[in-house]
Enzyme design. Structure first.
Site, PDB file in Angstrom:
ATOM      1  N   LYS A   1       0.797  -1.227   0.000  1.00  8.35           N
ATOM      2  CA  LYS A   1       0.000   0.000   0.000  1.00  8.35           C
ATOM      3  C   LYS A   1       0.831   1.280   0.000  1.00  8.35           C
ATOM      4  O   LYS A   1       0.292   2.361  -0.203  1.00  8.35           O
ATOM      5  CB  LYS A   1      -0.980  -0.007   1.182  1.00  8.35           C
ATOM      6  CG  LYS A   1      -1.927  -1.178   1.205  1.00  8.35           C
ATOM      7  CD  LYS A   1      -2.824  -1.299  -0.017  1.00  8.35           C
ATOM      8  CE  LYS A   1      -3.676  -0.104  -0.255  1.00  8.35           C
ATOM      9  NZ  LYS A   1      -4.897  -0.434  -1.021  1.00  8.35           N
ATOM     10  N   ASP A   2       2.142   1.171   0.185  1.00  9.94           N
ATOM     11  CA  ASP A   2       2.989   2.367   0.076  1.00  9.94           C
ATOM     12  C   ASP A   2       2.866   2.979  -1.322  1.00  9.94           C
ATOM     13  O   ASP A   2       2.946   4.197  -1.492  1.00  9.94           O
ATOM     14  CB  ASP A   2       4.471   2.017   0.303  1.00  9.94           C
ATOM     15  CG  ASP A   2       4.802   1.775   1.764  1.00  9.94           C
ATOM     16  OD1 ASP A   2       3.864   1.672   2.576  1.00  9.94           O
ATOM     17  OD2 ASP A   2       5.998   1.672   2.080  1.00  9.94           O
TER      18      ASP A   2
END
Ligand SMILES: Cc1ncc(COP(=O)(O)O)c(C=O)c1O
Length: 333
Positions: free
Chosen positions: A47-48
């Site tokens: 999700k970065d």
């Protein structure tokens, strides 16, 4: 892709993760199963990428001003990515999470300096759902933007522009299939769209957990959930904007027990400590490999680190309480 060993900005640490051949899954499927090591990102999850693209998009649209606050509703990993990106760019972060997610994610968010609000888990239709709560908080706050990862397509653009070309280059254009589970749908839709731009014969498959409605939607045209899952970050009940137009050719449904079996085997046999969505993805990749046949090459996502779930997935007590099989090596402790 050459993975640079020196970088001029900490934000460049996001993406360019390595792809590892998974021995056990490859043997089980009779083909090559490759895992994209998203736990290598600074926030230790896939999700970065979404966090960075969403923040950059809000800046480019002029919505996010210096010193502003990024507000998001999340199962946790997107919040961790947003908190890190916000710190690196001089913004504040306010994260809303359902209170049934892992304690490690909540502790991490507080440690990173994010403001954390937890709410009881509830249906999406309920106005107190974590997504709606985060939108309201953003609206009420001066200088705040709502990241809106579910319906903000900057999320899937992250995967279209980074994950897909990385996989294509890493496998030197020899890839037959890609699959992963859906939370927002950003990873599956964006990577699927990106890979299809390289070669539209690549099969894109949904791997759905139980308790989600997408398997029935893509198989039978009806959003209908059956069963349940304890997997965090995945399991969707609607067609998010990120999923709209996603090029999904086929679909599999994977139980928590199957996913956990691969979490256990990957840890004990290959030294990879992962979360449950990674185990479910690997089980889905094996199903896709079996369908595409011997010699095929499949890629999937190893979404996050298992260190985030020490008090849940890796706790005998927790597994027993959820009526899930306890890993052999945890039994005596
Ligand atoms: C652990 C984990 N796996 C998978 C996903 C799903 O990714 P996406 O939101 O791109 O569908 C998420 C999303 O939050 C996650 O936290």
């Amino acid at each position: 892709m050459t993975r640079p060993s020196t970088l001029s900005s900490s934000l460049d640490l996001i993406g360019n993760t390595r792809l590892v051949l998974l021995r056990g899954p490859s043997e089980a499927a009779g083909c090559e199963i490759w895992g994209k090591c998203e736990f290598e990102n600074p926030g230790a999850s896939v999700k970065d990428r979404a966090a960075l693209w969403i923040v950059r998009d809000a800046e480019a649209r002029g919505e996010l001003k210096p010193g502003g606050t990024i507000v998001e509703g999340t199962a946790g990993n997107t919040g961790i990515g947003i908190a890190l990106v916000a710190n690196a760019l001089g913004y504040k972060s306010l994260i809303v999470m359902p209170d049934n997610q892992s304690k490690e994610k909540m502790d991490t968010l507080r440690a990173l300096g994010a403001e954390l609000v937890t709410v009881p888990p509830t249906k999406f239709a309920d106005c107190n759902h974590f997504v709606h709560t985060s939108r309201r908080l953003a609206e009420e706050m001066d200088g705040a933007v709502w990241a809106n990862q579910f319906d903000n397509v900057a999320n899937r653009r992250a995967h279209l522009e980074s994950t897909a070309p990385e996989i294509w280059e890493q496998l030197e254009g020899r890839i037959d299939g890609f699959t992963c589970a859906v939370g927002t749908g950003g990873t599956l839709a964006g990577t699927g769209m990106g890979l299809k731009e390289f070669d539209d014969k690549i099969t894109i498959a949904l791997t759905d957990p139980y308790g989600a409605a997408l398997y029935n939607y893509y198989a039978h045209g009806e959003l209908k959930a059956e069963g349940s899952s304890v997997a965090e970050g995945i399991g969707q009940g609607r067609i998010t904007a990120n999923l709209e137009g996603a090029p999904i050719d086929t679909q599999f449904r994977i139980s928590d027990e199957e996913g956990l079996e691969w979490v256990a085997r990957l840890l004990r046999e290959e030294g990879l400590c992962l979360g449950l969505s990674s185990g479910i993805n690997v089980a889905g990749a094996i199903a896709l490999g079996e369908q595409l046949g011997k010699g095929s090459r499949i890629a999937t996502i190893l979404c996050d680190t298992g260190f985030r779930y020490l008090s849940s997935l890796y706790s005998a007590e927790w597994l027993e309480a959820k009526k899930l099989p306890v890993f052999d090596w945890l039994r005596s402790s």
